[in-house]
Scaffold this motif. Structure first.
Motif, mmCIF file in Angstrom:
data_model
loop_
_atom_site.group_PDB
_atom_site.id
_atom_site.type_symbol
_atom_site.label_atom_id
_atom_site.label_comp_id
_atom_site.label_asym_id
_atom_site.label_seq_id
_atom_site.Cartn_x
_atom_site.Cartn_y
_atom_site.Cartn_z
ATOM 1 N N ILE A 262 0.836 -1.199 0.000
ATOM 2 C CA ILE A 262 0.000 0.000 0.000
ATOM 3 C C ILE A 262 0.874 1.254 0.000
ATOM 4 C CG2 ILE A 262 -1.610 1.374 1.384
ATOM 5 C CD1 ILE A 262 -2.784 -1.334 2.355
ATOM 6 N N ARG A 263 1.879 1.274 0.867
ATOM 7 C CA ARG A 263 2.744 2.452 0.958
ATOM 8 C C ARG A 263 3.475 2.725 -0.356
ATOM 9 N NH1 ARG A 263 4.181 -0.053 5.856
ATOM 10 N NH2 ARG A 263 6.193 -0.687 4.963
ATOM 11 N N SER A 264 3.813 1.665 -1.064
ATOM 12 C CA SER A 264 4.610 1.823 -2.287
ATOM 13 C C SER A 264 3.766 1.950 -3.545
ATOM 14 C CB SER A 264 5.556 0.634 -2.449
ATOM 15 O OG SER A 264 4.825 -0.561 -2.685
ATOM 16 N N THR A 265 2.447 1.808 -3.431
ATOM 17 C CA THR A 265 1.566 1.729 -4.612
ATOM 18 C C THR A 265 2.256 0.886 -5.682
ATOM 19 O OG1 THR A 265 2.386 3.845 -5.494
ATOM 20 C CG2 THR A 265 0.385 3.904 -4.156
ATOM 21 N N LEU A 266 2.558 -0.351 -5.297
ATOM 22 C CA LEU A 266 3.467 -1.190 -6.061
ATOM 23 C C LEU A 266 2.989 -1.477 -7.485
ATOM 24 C CD1 LEU A 266 6.143 -2.734 -5.820
ATOM 25 C CD2 LEU A 266 4.824 -4.715 -5.054
ATOM 26 N N ALA A 267 1.717 -1.849 -7.632
ATOM 27 C CA ALA A 267 1.223 -2.215 -8.964
ATOM 28 C C ALA A 267 1.264 -1.028 -9.918
ATOM 29 C CB ALA A 267 -0.199 -2.762 -8.862
ATOM 30 N N ARG A 268 0.843 0.122 -9.451
ATOM 31 C CA ARG A 268 0.857 1.318 -10.295
ATOM 32 C C ARG A 268 2.284 1.729 -10.623
ATOM 33 N NH1 ARG A 268 0.092 3.964 -14.519
ATOM 34 N NH2 ARG A 268 0.124 6.225 -14.367
ATOM 35 N N ASP A 269 3.204 1.536 -9.693
ATOM 36 C CA ASP A 269 4.587 1.901 -9.932
ATOM 37 C C ASP A 269 5.169 1.131 -11.116
ATOM 38 O OD1 ASP A 269 5.352 3.942 -8.101
ATOM 39 O OD2 ASP A 269 7.254 2.890 -7.819
ATOM 40 N N VAL A 270 4.848 -0.153 -11.189
ATOM 41 C CA VAL A 270 5.331 -0.955 -12.312
ATOM 42 C C VAL A 270 4.807 -0.374 -13.623
ATOM 43 C CG1 VAL A 270 5.208 -3.221 -13.433
ATOM 44 C CG2 VAL A 270 5.593 -3.068 -10.964
ATOM 45 N N ALA A 271 3.524 -0.089 -13.660
ATOM 46 C CA ALA A 271 2.931 0.454 -14.880
ATOM 47 C C ALA A 271 3.522 1.811 -15.236
ATOM 48 C CB ALA A 271 1.414 0.561 -14.718
ATOM 49 N N ALA A 272 3.768 2.640 -14.242
ATOM 50 C CA ALA A 272 4.327 3.972 -14.499
ATOM 51 C C ALA A 272 5.733 3.880 -15.083
ATOM 52 C CB ALA A 272 4.337 4.788 -13.217
ATOM 53 N N LYS A 277 8.712 5.898 -18.227
ATOM 54 C CA LYS A 277 10.171 5.805 -18.358
ATOM 55 C C LYS A 277 10.589 4.905 -19.515
ATOM 56 C CE LYS A 277 13.090 6.112 -15.136
ATOM 57 N NZ LYS A 277 13.995 5.870 -13.989
ATOM 58 N N GLY A 278 9.624 4.208 -20.097
ATOM 59 C CA GLY A 278 9.935 3.375 -21.250
ATOM 60 C C GLY A 278 10.693 2.107 -20.922
ATOM 61 N N LEU A 279 10.643 1.668 -19.658
ATOM 62 C CA LEU A 279 11.313 0.434 -19.280
ATOM 63 C C LEU A 279 10.578 -0.769 -19.857
ATOM 64 C CD1 LEU A 279 12.700 2.392 -17.264
ATOM 65 C CD2 LEU A 279 12.557 0.567 -15.542
ATOM 66 N N SER A 280 11.306 -1.839 -20.094
ATOM 67 C CA SER A 280 10.648 -3.084 -20.455
ATOM 68 C C SER A 280 9.915 -3.602 -19.225
ATOM 69 C CB SER A 280 11.673 -4.122 -20.915
ATOM 70 O OG SER A 280 12.478 -4.538 -19.817
ATOM 71 N N LEU A 281 8.980 -4.504 -19.421
ATOM 72 C CA LEU A 281 8.224 -5.016 -18.282
ATOM 73 C C LEU A 281 9.139 -5.699 -17.258
ATOM 74 C CD1 LEU A 281 5.310 -5.236 -17.206
ATOM 75 C CD2 LEU A 281 5.236 -7.530 -18.208
ATOM 76 N N PRO A 282 10.061 -6.569 -17.650
ATOM 77 C CA PRO A 282 10.957 -7.180 -16.647
ATOM 78 C C PRO A 282 11.783 -6.135 -15.894
ATOM 79 C CG PRO A 282 11.026 -8.432 -18.680
ATOM 80 C CD PRO A 282 10.269 -7.171 -18.983
ATOM 81 N N GLU A 283 12.247 -5.110 -16.589
ATOM 82 C CA GLU A 283 13.015 -4.057 -15.927
ATOM 83 C C GLU A 283 12.157 -3.313 -14.908
ATOM 84 O OE1 GLU A 283 16.164 -2.759 -19.461
ATOM 85 O OE2 GLU A 283 14.167 -1.848 -19.371
ATOM 86 N N ALA A 284 10.919 -3.025 -15.271
ATOM 87 C CA ALA A 284 10.023 -2.299 -14.382
ATOM 88 C C ALA A 284 9.704 -3.118 -13.138
ATOM 89 C CB ALA A 284 8.735 -1.944 -15.123
ATOM 90 N N VAL A 285 9.438 -4.401 -13.321
ATOM 91 C CA VAL A 285 9.142 -5.273 -12.183
ATOM 92 C C VAL A 285 10.348 -5.353 -11.262
ATOM 93 C CG1 VAL A 285 8.725 -7.672 -11.519
ATOM 94 C CG2 VAL A 285 7.375 -6.619 -13.346
ATOM 95 N N ASP A 286 11.511 -5.541 -11.835
ATOM 96 C CA ASP A 286 12.727 -5.661 -11.032
ATOM 97 C C ASP A 286 12.997 -4.382 -10.238
ATOM 98 O OD1 ASP A 286 15.222 -7.217 -10.416
ATOM 99 O OD2 ASP A 286 16.174 -5.485 -11.356
#
Length: 334
Positions: A262-272, A277-286
């Motif tokens: 909740i504090r990190s808004t984790l799911a939205r952060d990956v999408a953002a 930033k144009g990161l690939s999905l694996p890069e964003a998740v990592d």
């Protein structure tokens, strides 16, 4: 070229001492649900229909902590929560505190499609469920004998048991009382959360993400929460942007320490990270798992509109699986 893909999870934070038979049981359930979802996508089903279907199956099977088999509140009742999100238009629906709805994820979808709101909870969610004619059952349907034993032990130790199916180090089996008692009232050297001693972390929340042949992404997450949780506690699973998120670029479902997610808004952060930033999905998740959780423990699954699959966690393991149009399929824990 757009290719379909699907991923599913059943909780992060698995302990290496988890008995082999428990591991295999979880693998079988995940494999069955994953196969059903892949078959539906192969036949042209929408991502939204698939994530709802898969999570419904996981809610119906008592192996994981969602629907039947949900963790119990300190009062011995079940308060379930779920959310679903359609990447097309970022439509979403969520429910919390439901206690008689057989499949909370389907109620969440009805909130999205048949109400003027995005989130309903407790009595309001139950009233809406009755109005919509969804299948209702007595709260006792969700309660298993095993969970009643776990709650008793959690109360005796004045603790929140994050994974009531996983033994602590030194415990012989999952049914060993040594492994089920999280901590003594003084903490017993175990980590603390909000002033309460906790055990090994693994809530066994379930979730599914999918992208269909049109490039439409969707995500759904469902949980019973924490064993011996306070009545009225709401975790990350029903919170859009925290435990669940979907947009045109990707879909994400999280599991783990709810307060940290909740504090990190984790799911939205990956999408953002993908969108801005144009990161690939694996890069964003990592990056999200490594840099946004602080000291929290969690994991997530994600798919992109191009059919990429990425899964990440900072725990020892995570119940997870994925399948792609190319024929790849995997179910893993460690």
């Amino acid at each position: 070229m757009v290719r379909w893909a699907i991923a599913v999870h059943g909780g992060a934070g698995v302990d290496p001492a988890l008995p082999v038979e428990r591991q295999e049981e979880a693998r079988r359930v995940l494999a069955r649900c994953l196969s059903a979802g892949a078959a539906a996508l192969r036949s042209g089903a929408s991502a939204l229909d698939v994530v709802e279907m898969v999570v419904r199956e996981l809610e119906t099977d008592p192996v994981f902590n969602a629907g039947r088999g949900s963790a119990l509140t300190r009062n011995g009742t079940v308060e379930m929560e779920s959310s679903i999100m359609d990447g097309l238009g970022r439509r979403c629906g969520a429910v919390s505190g439901v206690s008689t709805v057989k499949n909370p994820v389907s109620l969440a979808r009805l909130v999205m499609e048949r109400s003027p709101h995005s989130y309903l909870a407790f009595d309001g969610a139950e009233e809406f469920a009755r109005e919509q004619g969804v299948e209702m059952v007595d709260n006792s349907y969700f309660i298993t004998e095993e969970n009643l034993r776990m709650l008793k032990l959690a109360k005796e130790s004045n603790s929140i048991v994050f994974d009531y199916r996983v033994p602590l180090p030194g415990a012989d089996t999952c049914n060993s009382s040594a492994g089920l008692v999280a901590a003594k009232a003084d903490g017993g050297g175990l980590p603390m959360m909000n002033g309460l001693p906790i055990s090994i972390y693994s809530p066994e929340t379930v979730g599914c993400v999918a992208v269909d042949g049109t490039g439409r992404c969707a995500a759904a997450t469902s949980t019973g929460g924490l064993m011996n949780k306070m009545n009225g506690r709401i975790g990350d699973s029903p919170l859009i942007g925290s435990g669940t998120y979907a947009c045109q670029a990707c879909a994400v479902s999280c599991t783990g320490e709810g307060e940290a997610i909740i504090r990190s808004t984790l799911a939205r952060d990956v999408a953002a990270l993908v969108e801005y930033k144009g990161l690939s999905l694996p890069e964003a998740v990592d990056q999200a798992v490594k840099e946004r959780l602080d000291e929290g423990k969690a994991g997530l699954i994600a798919v992109s509109r191009n059919g990429e699959v990425a899964m990440g966690f900072n725990t020892v393991g995570m119940f997870r699986g994925c399948a792609t149009e190319e024929g790849f399929m995997e179910v893993a824990i460690w």
